[in-house]
Design a protein around this motif. Structure first.
Motif, mmCIF file in Angstrom:
data_model
loop_
_atom_site.group_PDB
_atom_site.id
_atom_site.type_symbol
_atom_site.label_atom_id
_atom_site.label_comp_id
_atom_site.label_asym_id
_atom_site.label_seq_id
_atom_site.Cartn_x
_atom_site.Cartn_y
_atom_site.Cartn_z
ATOM 1 N N TYR B 33 -19.009 -62.434 30.419
ATOM 2 C CA TYR B 33 -18.971 -62.951 29.045
ATOM 3 C C TYR B 33 -17.588 -63.514 28.729
ATOM 4 C CZ TYR B 33 -22.814 -59.656 28.897
ATOM 5 O OH TYR B 33 -23.967 -58.976 29.176
ATOM 6 N N TYR B 35 -15.439 -64.107 25.163
ATOM 7 C CA TYR B 35 -15.338 -63.924 23.723
ATOM 8 C C TYR B 35 -14.016 -64.517 23.245
ATOM 9 C CZ TYR B 35 -19.030 -60.336 23.877
ATOM 10 O OH TYR B 35 -20.207 -59.658 24.038
ATOM 11 N N GLN B 37 -11.276 -64.031 19.896
ATOM 12 C CA GLN B 37 -10.930 -63.186 18.758
ATOM 13 C C GLN B 37 -9.855 -63.884 17.950
ATOM 14 O OE1 GLN B 37 -9.011 -59.367 19.526
ATOM 15 N NE2 GLN B 37 -10.160 -58.442 17.844
ATOM 16 N N GLY B 42 -13.155 -59.972 14.297
ATOM 17 C CA GLY B 42 -13.833 -59.365 15.437
ATOM 18 C C GLY B 42 -13.994 -60.365 16.567
ATOM 19 N N LEU B 43 -14.883 -60.075 17.476
ATOM 20 C CA LEU B 43 -15.113 -60.931 18.639
ATOM 21 C C LEU B 43 -16.315 -61.831 18.427
ATOM 22 C CD1 LEU B 43 -14.702 -58.211 21.399
ATOM 23 C CD2 LEU B 43 -13.041 -59.937 20.769
ATOM 24 N N LYS B 44 -16.159 -63.071 18.853
ATOM 25 C CA LYS B 44 -17.271 -64.013 18.805
ATOM 26 C C LYS B 44 -17.622 -64.418 20.234
ATOM 27 C CE LYS B 44 -17.741 -64.736 14.309
ATOM 28 N NZ LYS B 44 -19.009 -64.450 13.586
ATOM 29 N N LEU B 45 -18.916 -64.358 20.560
ATOM 30 C CA LEU B 45 -19.352 -64.687 21.909
ATOM 31 C C LEU B 45 -19.395 -66.197 22.098
ATOM 32 C CD1 LEU B 45 -20.511 -63.608 24.608
ATOM 33 C CD2 LEU B 45 -22.773 -63.744 23.550
ATOM 34 N N TYR B 48 -22.089 -66.722 28.012
ATOM 35 C CA TYR B 48 -22.308 -65.582 28.870
ATOM 36 C C TYR B 48 -23.141 -65.997 30.081
ATOM 37 C CZ TYR B 48 -26.974 -65.021 26.732
ATOM 38 O OH TYR B 48 -28.258 -65.214 26.282
ATOM 39 N N PHE B 90 -11.111 -63.262 25.490
ATOM 40 C CA PHE B 90 -11.391 -62.100 26.328
ATOM 41 C C PHE B 90 -12.581 -62.384 27.233
ATOM 42 C CE2 PHE B 90 -8.576 -58.886 24.780
ATOM 43 C CZ PHE B 90 -8.341 -59.198 23.450
ATOM 44 N N LEU B 107 -19.325 -52.817 28.627
ATOM 45 C CA LEU B 107 -18.550 -54.004 28.962
ATOM 46 C C LEU B 107 -17.149 -53.600 29.355
ATOM 47 C CD1 LEU B 107 -20.823 -55.621 27.558
ATOM 48 C CD2 LEU B 107 -19.040 -57.099 26.650
ATOM 49 N N PHE B 108 -16.692 -54.153 30.448
ATOM 50 C CA PHE B 108 -15.317 -53.962 30.878
ATOM 51 C C PHE B 108 -14.556 -55.240 30.523
ATOM 52 C CE2 PHE B 108 -15.664 -50.079 33.343
ATOM 53 C CZ PHE B 108 -17.030 -49.985 33.510
ATOM 54 N N PHE B 109 -13.484 -55.082 29.783
ATOM 55 C CA PHE B 109 -12.751 -56.241 29.277
ATOM 56 C C PHE B 109 -11.489 -56.512 30.072
ATOM 57 C CE2 PHE B 109 -14.715 -57.679 25.366
ATOM 58 C CZ PHE B 109 -15.594 -56.648 25.083
ATOM 59 N N GLY B 110 -11.155 -57.792 30.174
ATOM 60 C CA GLY B 110 -9.843 -58.175 30.649
ATOM 61 C C GLY B 110 -8.825 -57.956 29.540
ATOM 62 N N GLU B 111 -7.564 -58.213 29.860
ATOM 63 C CA GLU B 111 -6.499 -57.946 28.884
ATOM 64 C C GLU B 111 -6.327 -59.067 27.866
ATOM 65 O OE1 GLU B 111 -3.731 -54.967 31.578
ATOM 66 O OE2 GLU B 111 -2.989 -56.957 31.051
ATOM 67 N N ARG B 114 -3.923 -65.358 25.450
ATOM 68 C CA ARG B 114 -3.537 -65.851 24.124
ATOM 69 C C ARG B 114 -3.245 -67.341 24.213
ATOM 70 N NH1 ARG B 114 -2.036 -63.051 19.642
ATOM 71 N NH2 ARG B 114 -2.054 -61.137 20.884
#
Lengths: 111, 118
Positions: B33, B35, B37, B42-45, B48, B90, B107-111, B114
């Motif tokens: 995915y 996203y 921010q 919040g997060l917007k998709l 995916y 993200f 879900l596992f997120f990257g860091e 920016r």
């Protein structure tokens, strides 16, 4: 309107106080995730709920999914400065392939 | 085990420039995915993918493109960057949904990456 609403948008609590964050969906929830994000950092998985009435706890954080599966609450007991951050709920509401997120709740814990 | 790796971490673009955000995961996850921010939000998709060769639009796909030629990689392409694309991006991956047992669909997120468009 938002498919997933979180309330409150922001919260300031004194250390040691309890607090609750709510996440309400306009659709039936097939899975509800809670994540925490520290300012400027990535997301940390807290817990996931699937069944109506389910409740899970991790340390001082408890999350519940109501029986109708359209609302979840996150409760923090005896808040600490380490609890500060943005709490995000994510939901599976239909297509079981994507997770949509709420707008987030910004928590500050004062000494 | 690196998890989800995003590059670059920071980037400044001029209006109209293009760039690709890279995302790689080493967990053999099928689902990936992207996203975004925005500040205080919040997060917007964006997009995916449920597997190699398959992609689909999320909530805010305009101005972006993706590809998924391998299980590991899911790059996000920004064409003709605009100031509205200033955000933190993200990438995330997961094994499966509603699989039960140990596979919670987490879900596992990257860091995060920016991006600023000036």
């Amino acid at each position: 309107s938002q498919e997933l609403e979180q309330s409150p948008q922001s919260l300031i609590v004194q250390e040691g106080k309890n607090l609750t964050i709510n996440c309400t969906s306009s659709k039936t929830l097939y899975g509800l995730y809670w994540y925490k994000q520290k300012y400027g950092e990535g997301l940390i998985f807290l817990m996931m709920l699937q069944k109506g009435g389910e409740e899970k706890s991790h340390e001082k954080i408890t999350a519940k999914l109501d029986e109708k599966k359209q609302q979840s609450s996150l409760h923090i007991t005896a808040s600490q400065p380490s609890h500060a951050g943005i709490y995000l709920c994510g939901a599976l509401t239909g297509t079981a392939s994507k997770l949509t997120f709420g707008t987030g709740t910004r928590l500050q814990v004062t000494l | 085990n690196a998890g989800v790796t995003q590059t670059p971490k920071f980037r400044i673009l001029k209006i109209g420039q293009s760039m690709t955000l890279q995302c790689t995961q080493d967990m053999n996850h099928n689902y990936m995915y992207w996203y975004r921010q925005d500040p205080g939000m919040g997060l917007k998709l964006i997009y995916y993918s449920v597997g190699a060769g398959i992609t689909d639009k999320g909530e805010v796909p305009n101005g972006y493109n993706v590809s998924r030629s391998t299980t590991e990689d899911f790059p996000l392409r920004l064409e003709l960057a605009a100031p509205s694309q200033t955000s933190v991006y993200f990438c995330a991956s997961s094994y499966s949904w509603l699989a039960g047992g140990a596979n919670t669909g987490e879900l596992f997120f990257g860091e995060g990456s920016r991006l600023t468009v000036l």
